[in-house]
Scaffold this active site. Structure first.
Site, PDB file in Angstrom:
ATOM      1  N   ARG A  65       0.836  -1.202   0.000  1.00 17.35           N
ATOM      2  CA  ARG A  65       0.000   0.000   0.000  1.00 17.35           C
ATOM      3  C   ARG A  65       0.868   1.248   0.000  1.00 17.35           C
ATOM      4  O   ARG A  65       1.820   1.347   0.765  1.00 17.35           O
ATOM      5  CB  ARG A  65      -0.905   0.002   1.228  1.00 17.35           C
ATOM      6  CG  ARG A  65      -1.879  -1.158   1.279  1.00 17.35           C
ATOM      7  CD  ARG A  65      -2.554  -1.220   2.635  1.00 17.35           C
ATOM      8  NE  ARG A  65      -3.440  -2.379   2.733  1.00 17.35           N
ATOM      9  CZ  ARG A  65      -3.996  -2.795   3.867  1.00 17.35           C
ATOM     10  NH1 ARG A  65      -3.753  -2.131   4.994  1.00 17.35           N
ATOM     11  NH2 ARG A  65      -4.780  -3.844   3.886  1.00 17.35           N
ATOM     12  N   ASP A  67       1.127   5.557   0.271  1.00 21.41           N
ATOM     13  CA  ASP A  67       0.459   6.658   0.965  1.00 21.41           C
ATOM     14  C   ASP A  67      -0.080   7.694  -0.009  1.00 21.41           C
ATOM     15  O   ASP A  67       0.211   7.667  -1.211  1.00 21.41           O
ATOM     16  CB  ASP A  67       1.452   7.349   1.906  1.00 21.41           C
ATOM     17  CG  ASP A  67       1.917   6.449   3.030  1.00 21.41           C
ATOM     18  OD1 ASP A  67       1.188   5.511   3.380  1.00 21.41           O
ATOM     19  OD2 ASP A  67       3.019   6.690   3.556  1.00 21.41           O
ATOM     20  N   ARG A 212      10.269   7.528   3.405  1.00 25.53           N
ATOM     21  CA  ARG A 212      10.255   8.993   3.530  1.00 25.53           C
ATOM     22  C   ARG A 212      11.031   9.457   4.762  1.00 25.53           C
ATOM     23  O   ARG A 212      11.674  10.510   4.742  1.00 25.53           O
ATOM     24  CB  ARG A 212       8.812   9.487   3.570  1.00 25.53           C
ATOM     25  CG  ARG A 212       8.093   9.325   2.230  1.00 25.53           C
ATOM     26  CD  ARG A 212       6.599   9.564   2.360  1.00 25.53           C
ATOM     27  NE  ARG A 212       6.320  10.895   2.885  1.00 25.53           N
ATOM     28  CZ  ARG A 212       5.112  11.279   3.287  1.00 25.53           C
ATOM     29  NH1 ARG A 212       4.080  10.433   3.249  1.00 25.53           N
ATOM     30  NH2 ARG A 212       4.925  12.505   3.747  1.00 25.53           N
TER      31      ARG A 212
END
Length: 279
Positions: A65, A67, A212
Site C-alpha cells: 500500500r 500513501d 520517507r
C-alpha cells in the site's frame, strides 16, 4: 473486512490474474480504499474499472500500500474472476475505464498459489530529489524540490549503516500498525544525475513512512545539518522522535516487487519512465 477475510470471500472464483499498475498518486489519498466513497483512492478506481471489464464486482490485493501523494511504476495486484478474458482485454479494456493518471501495464494469468502481497520476497522504492535554487514547474508533484545542495558521499556512507536487518522503530510513522518494526534492507544507494538525486532502497518489506523518514534523515546529513553517524544514532534510539522530518511524498515511487521465478512474471524496467536507459 480484513485482507485475509477478503481473500476467503473471493477465492472460489476459478481464474486469478496478476497485473502491474502505474499511477500518479498526487490526486489520491493513497492506494487503500476508504470507508468514505467520496475519498479518492487508487484501489477504488482500479476495482471499478476491472469490475466493468469482468462484468462482476472485483476486489484486488496489492503488493504494498502506498500513501497519499506517492506514485508507482510497478505496483503488482491480483484478483479473482468468474470469467476468463483475453489478457489484452484486461489491459486495454480496463485502461479505457481508468482516469489518465492510472494505467494497467500488463496482465498475466496465474495460479491461486500466487498472492500479490504474501508471495513477494522484496519490494523496491525510489525517492527523487530535485536540487536547484529554483523550483521546477514540470514534475512539480513528481519530485521533491529543495534549494539545498547535498554531499552524496556523506549520504551514501550514512545509508550503509541502515543496510541489513534492524529494528526500524525510529524510521516508521508513530501510527504504523505493523506488528514488528524489524525489517531487512537489502540495498540502499544514493546516486545523482544532473540536478536529480535518487535514493534507491530495496527491502523485504517496508513500514509506514519508512522510506520517507530515511530520505528525511539522509537529506539532513547531505546538507551538512547532521553528521554521518546521525543515521545510526537515530536507528539505535528506537524512538521516532529522534528521526527528524518526514520527507514529502511527491518524490516517492514504488518501482519493483520480487517474486519467485515459478510465477514467471515480467521484470520491472525500474522506473519512473523518465529515468529509462539511465541504469
Amino acid at each position: 473486512m480484513s485482507e485475509t477475510e477478503n481473500q476467503g470471500a473471493i477465492s472460489i472464483a476459478p481464474y486469478r490474474y496478476a497485473l502491474a499498475v502505474e499511477y500518479n498518486g498526487s490526486a489520491y489519498r493513497g492506494w487503500q480504499k476508504q470507508s468514505d466513497d467520496d475519498v479518492p483512492s487508487l484501489q477504488s478506481e482500479v476495482e471499478r474499472a476491472l469490475s466493468r471489464v469482468a462484468n462482476h464486482p472485483v476486489q484486488v490485493v496489492c503488493a504494498g500500500r502506498t500513501d497519499a501523494g506517492v506514485h508507482a511504476t510497478w505496483q503488482i495486484i491480483h484478483f479473482d474472476s468468474c470469467v476468463e478474458r483475453d489478457l489484452r482485454a484486461w489491459v486495454l479494456g480496463t485502461n479505457t475505464y481508468l482516469p489518465d493518471d492510472i494505467s494497467i501495464q500488463w496482465a498475466r494469468s496465474v495460479t491461486h498459489e500466487f498472492h500479490a502481497r504474501f508471495s513477494a520476497r522484496a519490494r523496491r522504492y525510489r525517492y527523487l530529489i530535485y536540487s536547484s535554487p529554483v523550483k521546477p514547474a514540470l514534475l512539480s508533484r513528481g519530485v521533491t524540490w529543495t534549494h539545498k545542495s547535498f554531499d552524496l558521499e556523506s549520504m551514501q556512507r550514512a545509508a550503509e549503516s541502515l543496510v541489513g536487518e534492524h529494528d526500524f522503530t525510529s524510521y516508521r510513522a508513530v501510527g504504523c500498525q505493523a506488528k514488528s518494526p524489524v525489517r531487512t534492507i537489502q540495498s540502499l544507494e544514493v546516486t545523482q544525475r544532473g540536478r536529480l538525486i535518487m535514493i534507491d532502497v530495496r527491502a523485504n518489506a517496508f513500514l509506514h513512512h519508512m522510506v520517507r523518514n530515511i530520505a528525511g534523515v539522509l537529506m539532513k546529513i547531505g546538507s551538512g545539518e547532521a553528521s554521518i553517524g546521525w543515521a545510526r544514532e537515530v536507528l539505535e534510539a528506537r524512538d521516532r522522535r529522534m528521526g527528524g522530518v518526514t520527507a514529502p511524498p511527491f518524490g516517492l515511487y514504488f518501482v519493483d516487487v520480487d517474486y519467485p521465478d515459478l510465477f514467471d512474471l515480467p521484470v520491472s524496467p525500474l522506473g519512473p519512465y523518465f529515468l529509462s536507459g539511465a541504469d
